[in-house]
Each structure stands twice: as C-alpha cells, then as structure tokens.
Design a protein around this motif. Structure first.
Motif, PDB file in Angstrom:
ATOM      1  N   UNK A  32       0.829  -1.211   0.000  1.00  0.00           N
ATOM      2  CA  UNK A  32       0.000   0.000   0.000  1.00  0.00           C
ATOM      3  C   UNK A  32       0.858   1.254   0.000  1.00  0.00           C
ATOM      4  N   UNK A  33       2.001   1.223   0.680  1.00  0.00           N
ATOM      5  CA  UNK A  33       2.897   2.382   0.676  1.00  0.00           C
ATOM      6  C   UNK A  33       3.441   2.649  -0.719  1.00  0.00           C
ATOM      7  N   UNK A  34       3.835   1.602  -1.424  1.00  0.00           N
ATOM      8  CA  UNK A  34       4.352   1.758  -2.779  1.00  0.00           C
ATOM      9  C   UNK A  34       3.250   2.267  -3.712  1.00  0.00           C
ATOM     10  N   UNK A  35       2.057   1.698  -3.585  1.00  0.00           N
ATOM     11  CA  UNK A  35       0.953   2.117  -4.452  1.00  0.00           C
ATOM     12  C   UNK A  35       0.523   3.560  -4.204  1.00  0.00           C
ATOM     13  N   UNK A  39       0.238   9.000  -5.795  1.00  0.00           N
ATOM     14  CA  UNK A  39      -0.794   9.949  -5.374  1.00  0.00           C
ATOM     15  C   UNK A  39      -0.368  10.865  -4.221  1.00  0.00           C
ATOM     16  N   UNK A  40       0.704  10.509  -3.496  1.00  0.00           N
ATOM     17  CA  UNK A  40       1.112  11.323  -2.344  1.00  0.00           C
ATOM     18  C   UNK A  40       1.561  12.722  -2.753  1.00  0.00           C
ATOM     19  N   UNK A  47      -6.109  12.475   3.180  1.00  0.00           N
ATOM     20  CA  UNK A  47      -6.937  11.677   2.269  1.00  0.00           C
ATOM     21  C   UNK A  47      -6.352  10.280   2.069  1.00  0.00           C
ATOM     22  N   UNK A  48      -5.034  10.217   1.901  1.00  0.00           N
ATOM     23  CA  UNK A  48      -4.386   8.915   1.725  1.00  0.00           C
ATOM     24  C   UNK A  48      -4.550   8.044   2.969  1.00  0.00           C
ATOM     25  N   UNK A  49      -4.433   8.672   4.131  1.00  0.00           N
ATOM     26  CA  UNK A  49      -4.606   7.936   5.388  1.00  0.00           C
ATOM     27  C   UNK A  49      -6.042   7.446   5.519  1.00  0.00           C
ATOM     28  N   UNK A  50      -7.001   8.296   5.191  1.00  0.00           N
ATOM     29  CA  UNK A  50      -8.412   7.901   5.263  1.00  0.00           C
ATOM     30  C   UNK A  50      -8.687   6.732   4.326  1.00  0.00           C
ATOM     31  N   UNK A  51      -8.137   6.799   3.116  1.00  0.00           N
ATOM     32  CA  UNK A  51      -8.308   5.707   2.166  1.00  0.00           C
ATOM     33  C   UNK A  51      -7.758   4.406   2.740  1.00  0.00           C
ATOM     34  N   UNK A  52      -6.542   4.458   3.280  1.00  0.00           N
ATOM     35  CA  UNK A  52      -5.931   3.239   3.809  1.00  0.00           C
ATOM     36  C   UNK A  52      -6.708   2.703   5.007  1.00  0.00           C
ATOM     37  N   UNK A  53      -7.180   3.578   5.890  1.00  0.00           N
ATOM     38  CA  UNK A  53      -7.920   3.133   7.081  1.00  0.00           C
ATOM     39  C   UNK A  53      -9.276   2.517   6.716  1.00  0.00           C
ATOM     40  N   UNK A  54      -9.985   3.150   5.777  1.00  0.00           N
ATOM     41  CA  UNK A  54     -11.288   2.609   5.367  1.00  0.00           C
ATOM     42  C   UNK A  54     -11.102   1.260   4.687  1.00  0.00           C
ATOM     43  N   UNK A  90      -3.859   7.242  17.148  1.00  0.00           N
ATOM     44  CA  UNK A  90      -2.405   7.452  17.142  1.00  0.00           C
ATOM     45  C   UNK A  90      -1.806   6.959  15.820  1.00  0.00           C
ATOM     46  N   UNK A  91      -2.269   5.814  15.337  1.00  0.00           N
ATOM     47  CA  UNK A  91      -1.784   5.274  14.058  1.00  0.00           C
ATOM     48  C   UNK A  91      -2.146   6.224  12.914  1.00  0.00           C
ATOM     49  N   UNK A  92      -3.336   6.784  12.961  1.00  0.00           N
ATOM     50  CA  UNK A  92      -3.769   7.711  11.902  1.00  0.00           C
ATOM     51  C   UNK A  92      -2.848   8.920  11.848  1.00  0.00           C
ATOM     52  N   UNK A  93      -2.525   9.503  12.983  1.00  0.00           N
ATOM     53  CA  UNK A  93      -1.595  10.647  13.006  1.00  0.00           C
ATOM     54  C   UNK A  93      -0.225  10.198  12.487  1.00  0.00           C
ATOM     55  N   UNK A  94       0.219   9.013  12.887  1.00  0.00           N
ATOM     56  CA  UNK A  94       1.486   8.483  12.389  1.00  0.00           C
ATOM     57  C   UNK A  94       1.477   8.266  10.887  1.00  0.00           C
TER      58      UNK A  94
END
Length: 192
Positions: A32-35, A39-40, A47-54, A90-94
């Motif tokens: 997921x980091x590479x993909x 977009x980063x 937005x990227x964090x929200x996508x990964x969390x959802x 905490x993970x989301x902020x990270x």
C-alpha cells in the motif's frame, strides 16, 4: 484427528498463524505504501490515510465474516473498543506523518528510516514496558531487519540515479523529522 495445538494454528507443534499474519500484514503495508507514493504528491496525506484506514477496516470485516466471527464484533468489551479507538487515532496521526514524509523524499529512504526506527523503538519499548530483557534472537532479528532494509534501500537508491552520477544520500530534515515522529507514534500505538 488433529491435536488442539494444530487446531489453533500450529504445524507439528510450532505456532505459525501469528507469523503468517505478520508476514501478510507486512506485505499489505509495504504494497500500500508503494501504491500510494504516486498519489502522495497530488493528494493530501489526510486523504491517503483515510483511504488506507477505510480499506483496512473493510478487509478486517470481510476477514471476520469469512472466519464466521462477524458476530463477535458486537461483543467486544467497551474497554477494548476504547483501546482500539485510541490506538487507531495514534496510528492515523502516524500515517499522516508517514505520507507527508515520503511526499518530501524518496520512498526507499523514508521507508528505511521509518521502519528501522520503528523496529528499534518497538524493541526498546517492549523491553522497558512489557517483557523485560530481550533474548539474543530478538536483538539479532531486529539488527537483521534494519540491515536488510538498509541494504535494499541502498541498492534501490543507486539504481535510481543517472549513470555516473553520485546518489544523494541526504534526507531532508523535514522528512527525517516526520519519519522519526511516525516511528514514535506507531510504537506508542502498539503499546496500548
């Protein structure tokens, strides 16, 4: 007839379910980091964090459904839910810090620094707060992971430069600070 140990995820008495889950998690996390590197530069880290969390939450629910344990989700104790929510915050902020770091610098360098520090901080935190002194295997494993990630990053950086050009090994201070913050936050989330 299978023994109770084999039924709980072990092969010939050796536990493997946890190890397989860790390998799967590492594979998904790195992929997921590479993909999300491309977009980063265009999308905000939030937005990227929200996508990964959802996406991760959907995979977790599907995995629970596939294992026939979807009903167990409603029976999670309130205290455990609070711990999960605070750890997730905490993970989301990270993750936001991580995405901001690799938008600023080469992914292989950010990934190496963040992962190496996360491993180091996790081992130290485990020794201090959870299990006491580490075994020599824990120390050796941590060193091998950090060295391996560094070697992979080094060879990738060298391949990414023009022929005859010297690779830039300096990490921008802002990206470095975000990588350190990410490693600290991820470690803190794991201690909950």
């Amino acid at each position: 007839m299978r023994s109770s140990e084999q039924a709980k995820g072990s092969v010939a008495g050796v536990p493997v379910l946890g190890e397989l889950a860790a390998i799967g998690s590492a594979l998904c996390w790195s992929t997921s980091s590479v993909l999300l590197k491309g977009p980063s530069r265009r999308l905000r880290a939030v937005y990227l964090t929200a996508y990964r969390m959802v996406f991760t939450a959907l995979v977790a629910v599907l995995a629970a459904a596939a294992a026939g344990q979807l009903d167990d989700i409603v029976h999670i104790p309130v205290g455990a839910v609070l711990i999960l929510v605070s750890s997730a915050a905490v993970v989301i902020v990270g993750d936001v810090a991580f995405f901001r770091a690799f938008a600023q610098d080469d992914l292989s360098r950010v990934f190496t620094v963040t992962t190496g520090l996360y491993i180091l901080f996790s081992v130290v935190a485990t020794v201090l707060f959870v299990h006491g002194p580490p075994t020599w295997l824990t120390v050796l494993g941590g060193v091998l992971v950090v060295v391996g990630v560094s070697l992979i990053s080094e060879s990738r950086q060298g391949a990414a430069t023009k022929p005859g050009a010297k690779p830039d090994r300096r990490m921008p201070l802002y990206a470095l600070m975000l990588s350190v913050l990410t490693a600290i936050l991820w470690t803190g989330a794991c201690l909950h």
